[in-house]
Design a protein around this motif. Structure first.
Motif, short mmCIF file in Angstrom:
data_model
loop_
_atom_site.label_atom_id
_atom_site.label_comp_id
_atom_site.label_asym_id
_atom_site.label_seq_id
_atom_site.Cartn_x
_atom_site.Cartn_y
_atom_site.Cartn_z
N MET A 186 0.87 -1.17 0.00
CA MET A 186 0.00 0.00 0.00
C MET A 186 0.91 1.23 0.00
SD MET A 186 -2.80 1.02 2.86
CE MET A 186 -4.06 0.03 2.08
N PHE A 187 0.51 2.26 -0.73
CA PHE A 187 1.28 3.49 -0.75
C PHE A 187 0.61 4.55 0.09
CE2 PHE A 187 2.43 1.31 -4.65
CZ PHE A 187 3.82 1.38 -4.57
N VAL A 188 1.43 5.29 0.80
CA VAL A 188 0.97 6.43 1.59
C VAL A 188 1.67 7.66 1.04
CG1 VAL A 188 0.89 7.50 3.88
CG2 VAL A 188 0.61 5.01 3.65
N ARG A 189 0.89 8.70 0.81
CA ARG A 189 1.42 9.97 0.31
C ARG A 189 1.37 11.00 1.43
NH1 ARG A 189 1.82 11.75 -4.57
NH2 ARG A 189 0.54 10.10 -5.43
N ILE A 190 2.50 11.69 1.65
CA ILE A 190 2.54 12.81 2.59
C ILE A 190 2.71 14.07 1.75
CG2 ILE A 190 3.73 13.89 4.54
CD1 ILE A 190 4.72 11.05 5.29
N GLU A 191 1.69 14.90 1.75
CA GLU A 191 1.74 16.14 0.96
C GLU A 191 2.83 17.06 1.53
OE1 GLU A 191 0.01 16.54 -1.77
OE2 GLU A 191 -1.15 14.71 -1.47
N SER A 192 3.55 17.70 0.66
CA SER A 192 4.63 18.60 1.11
C SER A 192 4.07 20.02 1.27
CB SER A 192 5.80 18.57 0.13
OG SER A 192 5.38 18.97 -1.15
N GLU A 193 3.16 20.15 2.23
CA GLU A 193 2.52 21.44 2.48
C GLU A 193 3.50 22.45 3.06
OE1 GLU A 193 -0.96 20.58 4.83
OE2 GLU A 193 -1.53 18.98 3.44
N MET A 194 4.37 22.00 3.95
CA MET A 194 5.39 22.87 4.53
C MET A 194 6.71 22.11 4.47
SD MET A 194 5.46 24.92 8.17
CE MET A 194 4.97 23.50 9.11
N VAL A 195 7.73 22.75 3.90
CA VAL A 195 9.05 22.13 3.77
C VAL A 195 10.07 23.09 4.35
CG1 VAL A 195 10.76 21.18 2.18
CG2 VAL A 195 8.32 20.93 1.68
N THR A 196 10.80 22.63 5.36
CA THR A 196 11.83 23.46 5.97
C THR A 196 13.12 22.66 6.10
OG1 THR A 196 11.16 22.79 8.20
CG2 THR A 196 10.16 24.81 7.33
N GLY A 197 14.22 23.38 6.11
CA GLY A 197 15.49 22.69 6.24
C GLY A 197 16.57 23.59 6.76
N ARG A 198 17.60 22.94 7.29
CA ARG A 198 18.76 23.65 7.82
C ARG A 198 20.02 22.91 7.42
NH1 ARG A 198 17.74 25.61 13.86
NH2 ARG A 198 19.83 24.78 14.04
N GLU A 199 21.04 23.67 7.19
CA GLU A 199 22.35 23.10 6.91
C GLU A 199 23.31 23.60 7.97
OE1 GLU A 199 25.31 22.84 3.12
OE2 GLU A 199 24.56 24.83 3.65
N LEU A 200 24.13 22.70 8.44
CA LEU A 200 25.18 23.03 9.40
C LEU A 200 26.51 22.90 8.69
CD1 LEU A 200 26.31 23.60 12.24
CD2 LEU A 200 26.15 21.15 12.68
N ARG A 201 27.24 23.98 8.63
CA ARG A 201 28.57 23.95 8.04
C ARG A 201 29.56 24.04 9.18
NH1 ARG A 201 27.77 28.78 4.23
NH2 ARG A 201 25.93 29.04 5.50
N GLY A 202 30.03 22.91 9.60
CA GLY A 202 30.88 22.82 10.79
C GLY A 202 32.36 22.89 10.45
N THR A 203 33.12 22.56 11.45
CA THR A 203 34.56 22.51 11.31
C THR A 203 35.02 21.18 11.88
OG1 THR A 203 34.82 23.57 13.45
CG2 THR A 203 34.86 25.00 11.51
N PRO A 204 36.16 20.68 11.41
CA PRO A 204 36.66 19.41 11.95
C PRO A 204 36.87 19.51 13.46
CG PRO A 204 37.88 20.03 9.99
CD PRO A 204 37.01 21.19 10.35
N SER A 205 36.58 18.44 14.16
CA SER A 205 36.76 18.43 15.60
C SER A 205 38.25 18.38 15.93
CB SER A 205 36.03 17.25 16.23
OG SER A 205 36.54 16.05 15.71
N PRO A 206 38.64 19.03 17.02
CA PRO A 206 40.05 18.98 17.41
C PRO A 206 40.45 17.57 17.82
CG PRO A 206 38.75 20.16 19.05
CD PRO A 206 37.83 19.80 17.93
N GLN A 207 41.62 17.18 17.49
CA GLN A 207 42.11 15.83 17.81
C GLN A 207 42.66 15.75 19.20
OE1 GLN A 207 41.54 13.21 15.86
NE2 GLN A 207 40.53 14.53 14.42
#
Length: 140
Positions: free
Chosen positions: A119-140
């Motif tokens: 069976m297929f279920v559809r989720i309408e994309s009524e609201m679409v939000t996103g975030r990107e994290l641009r990090g830095t390498p962790s200290p060793q």
């Protein structure tokens, strides 16, 4: 948020582009009046809705058919402390139209679980939000 904090809001087209890159996300819904989260494979349809393939007997189908749910997918790299997260919020509905079901059988997601009947279920994309994290390498 400050410009230098490493976070960036993503617009709808970028969110959808990123969602199309990953095979698994999480459905967030209510089960017995409590929050529930279920990892599941998915695909995006041509109208940008999220498609799930599951068993008609699934508890998920009973819980989400006709209600508003959230769907989240992400990708992160712990070494660089970077990644993204996208959330789609919208009404979930079971696909009942036979022609649409047949189309999705050919083009939609296949369940990773063995199913006698799908069976297929559809989720309408009524609201679409996103975030990107641009990090830095962790200290060793």
């Amino acid at each position: 948020m400050f410009q230098t904090d490493g976070f960036r809001a993503l617009d709808r087209p970028e969110c959808l582009r990123l969602l199309a890159k990953v095979p698994v996300g999480r459905v967030v819904y209510t089960r017995q009046a409590l929050p529930a989260v279920l990892p599941i494979n998915f695909s995006l349809d041509t109208d940008s809705s999220v498609l799930l393939c599951t068993s008609p007997a699934s508890d998920l189908v009973q819980a989400i058919d006709g209600v508003v749910v959230a769907f989240e997918a992400d990708e992160f790299d712990a070494a660089t402390r970077s990644g993204w997260s996208v959330v789609v919020t919208g009404r979930a509905t079971v696909v009942t139209d036979p022609a649409e079901h047949e189309r999705l059988t050919q083009t939609g997601p296949s369940s990773w679980m063995p199913l006698r009947e799908s069976m297929f279920v559809r989720i309408e994309s009524e609201m679409v939000t996103g975030r990107e994290l641009r990090g830095t390498p962790s200290p060793q």
